[in-house]
Design an enzyme around this catalytic site. Sequence first.
Site, PDB file in Angstrom:
ATOM      1  N   LYS A 169       0.684  -0.967   0.101  1.00 55.20           N
ATOM      2  CA  LYS A 169      -0.080   0.164  -0.060  1.00 55.20           C
ATOM      3  C   LYS A 169       0.842   1.173   0.137  1.00 55.20           C
ATOM      4  CE  LYS A 169      -2.260  -0.970   3.804  1.00 55.20           C
ATOM      5  NZ  LYS A 169      -1.622  -2.180   4.028  1.00 55.20           N
ATOM      6  N   ARG A 201      -9.709   1.254   9.248  1.00 54.85           N
ATOM      7  CA  ARG A 201      -9.257  -0.072   9.359  1.00 54.85           C
ATOM      8  C   ARG A 201     -10.227  -0.477  10.216  1.00 54.85           C
ATOM      9  NH1 ARG A 201      -3.089   0.879   8.873  1.00 54.85           N
ATOM     10  NH2 ARG A 201      -2.458  -1.342   8.743  1.00 54.85           N
ATOM     11  N   ARG A 209      11.494  -6.763   4.424  1.00 57.95           N
ATOM     12  CA  ARG A 209      11.613  -5.238   5.102  1.00 57.95           C
ATOM     13  C   ARG A 209      12.173  -5.107   6.525  1.00 57.95           C
ATOM     14  NH1 ARG A 209       6.055  -2.254   5.180  1.00 57.95           N
ATOM     15  NH2 ARG A 209       5.681  -2.825   7.266  1.00 57.95           N
ATOM     16  N   ARG A 222      11.877  -1.812  10.997  1.00 58.36           N
ATOM     17  CA  ARG A 222      10.849  -1.432  11.770  1.00 58.36           C
ATOM     18  C   ARG A 222      10.507  -2.150  12.790  1.00 58.36           C
ATOM     19  NH1 ARG A 222       5.544  -0.064   8.138  1.00 58.36           N
ATOM     20  NH2 ARG A 222       4.251  -1.113   9.582  1.00 58.36           N
ATOM     21  N   ARG A 227      -0.425  -9.055  13.247  1.00 59.50           N
ATOM     22  CA  ARG A 227      -1.132  -7.767  12.460  1.00 59.50           C
ATOM     23  C   ARG A 227      -1.972  -8.434  11.439  1.00 59.50           C
ATOM     24  NH1 ARG A 227       4.258  -5.514  10.796  1.00 59.50           N
ATOM     25  NH2 ARG A 227       3.389  -4.436   9.319  1.00 59.50           N
TER      26      ARG A 227
HETATM   27  P1  ADP Z   1       0.877  -1.964   7.969  1.00 61.95           P
HETATM   28  O1  ADP Z   1      -0.292  -1.887   6.998  1.00 61.95           O
HETATM   29  O2  ADP Z   1       2.182  -2.891   7.599  1.00 61.95           O
HETATM   30  O3  ADP Z   1       0.484  -2.697   9.022  1.00 61.95           O
HETATM   31  P2  ADP Z   1       0.991   0.812   8.868  1.00 61.95           P
HETATM   32  O4  ADP Z   1       2.311   1.710   8.508  1.00 61.95           O
HETATM   33  O5  ADP Z   1      -0.217   0.952   7.755  1.00 61.95           O
HETATM   34  O6  ADP Z   1       1.551  -0.663   8.357  1.00 61.95           O
HETATM   35  O7  ADP Z   1       0.441   0.792  10.169  1.00 61.95           O
HETATM   36  C1  ADP Z   1       1.307   0.350  11.075  1.00 61.95           C
HETATM   37  C2  ADP Z   1       0.897   0.557  12.653  1.00 61.95           C
HETATM   38  O8  ADP Z   1      -0.026   1.646  12.888  1.00 61.95           O
HETATM   39  C3  ADP Z   1      -0.448  -0.490  12.658  1.00 61.95           C
HETATM   40  O9  ADP Z   1      -0.242  -1.844  12.967  1.00 61.95           O
HETATM   41  C4  ADP Z   1      -1.041   0.239  13.860  1.00 61.95           C
HETATM   42  O10 ADP Z   1      -0.631   0.062  15.096  1.00 61.95           O
HETATM   43  C5  ADP Z   1      -1.019   1.517  13.339  1.00 61.95           C
HETATM   44  N1  ADP Z   1      -2.017   2.301  12.652  1.00 61.95           N
HETATM   45  C6  ADP Z   1      -2.220   2.688  11.251  1.00 61.95           C
HETATM   46  N2  ADP Z   1      -3.151   2.987  10.730  1.00 61.95           N
HETATM   47  C7  ADP Z   1      -3.972   2.699  11.617  1.00 61.95           C
HETATM   48  C8  ADP Z   1      -5.644   2.931  11.623  1.00 61.95           C
HETATM   49  N3  ADP Z   1      -6.313   3.227  10.704  1.00 61.95           N
HETATM   50  N4  ADP Z   1      -6.159   2.506  12.975  1.00 61.95           N
HETATM   51  C9  ADP Z   1      -5.572   2.114  14.163  1.00 61.95           C
HETATM   52  N5  ADP Z   1      -4.049   2.029  14.076  1.00 61.95           N
HETATM   53  C10 ADP Z   1      -3.437   2.152  12.845  1.00 61.95           C
END
Ligand code: ADP
Length: 188
Positions: free
Chosen positions: A15, A90, A129, A135, A146
Site C-alpha cells: 500500500k 481500518r 523489510r 521497523r 497484524r
Molecule cells: P501495515 O499496513 O504494514 O501494518 P501501517 O504503516 O499502515 O503498516 O501501520 C502500522 C501500525 O500503525 C499499525 O499496526 C497500527 O498499530 C497503526 N495504525 C495505522 N493505521 C491505523 C488505523 N487506521 N487505525 C489504528 N491503528 C493504525
Amino acid sequence: MSSRIILIGPPGAGKGTQAARLAAALDIPAISTGDIFRANVKGETELGKLAKRYMDAGEYVPDEVTNSMVADRLSQDDAVNGFLLDGYPRTAAQVSELDRILAEQDVEIEHVVELTADTDEVVARLLARAQKEGRSDDNEDVIRHRLDVYAEQTQPLTDIYRDRGLLRQVDGLGEVSDITERILDVIR
Ligand code: ADP
C-alpha cells in the site's frame, strides 16, 4: 479523474509503495496513518508515545485517537480537492467517522482499491523489510498478529464498500510499476 481514494489491503501488500506513486500520478496527497504515527513516535510527541505501545504489539491504535488525527489531517488545505488514504479506515468505527467527515465537506469516496496478496507472500515481504528497515513491528510474531488483526477487523470493511459499489480489487503481485498501472486502469 477521480480524486478521493482509499487503499486497503493486508500489511505487506504494498500500500505504501503504491500510495506514493498514485499520489504523484494523480497530484493528490497520500495520507498514511501509519506514517503519521511513525513520525510522531520519532518526534516523541504525546501521540507518538501513546501510539508506540499499540504499534509495537501489532494492535490498532484506539479509534478515538486515530479518528481525531485523520479528521484534523483531512481538514488541511491540500486535502480539499482530493486525497488517497493509506491505512485508514481500518475498523467499522473508522468507516463511520470517515463518512461523517466527508458528509460535512459534502464530498464522497470514489474508489476503494483493495490490494490483494496471499499470506505467505506478505509475510516474506515483511520479513525482508524487517532486515532492511528495522521497523519495530516487523518481527515474525508481530507480523502474524497484524495479519490476524487485519483479517478480523479490516477485511470485513471490503464488504461494506462492495455493497456501496466502490470496491475495486487489484492483484498486488508483480512489478511495482505494473501494479500502479493496474490501479490507474481501474480508477480511470
Ligand atoms: P501495515 O499496513 O504494514 O501494518 P501501517 O504503516 O499502515 O503498516 O501501520 C502500522 C501500525 O500503525 C499499525 O499496526 C497500527 O498499530 C497503526 N495504525 C495505522 N493505521 C491505523 C488505523 N487506521 N487505525 C489504528 N491503528 C493504525
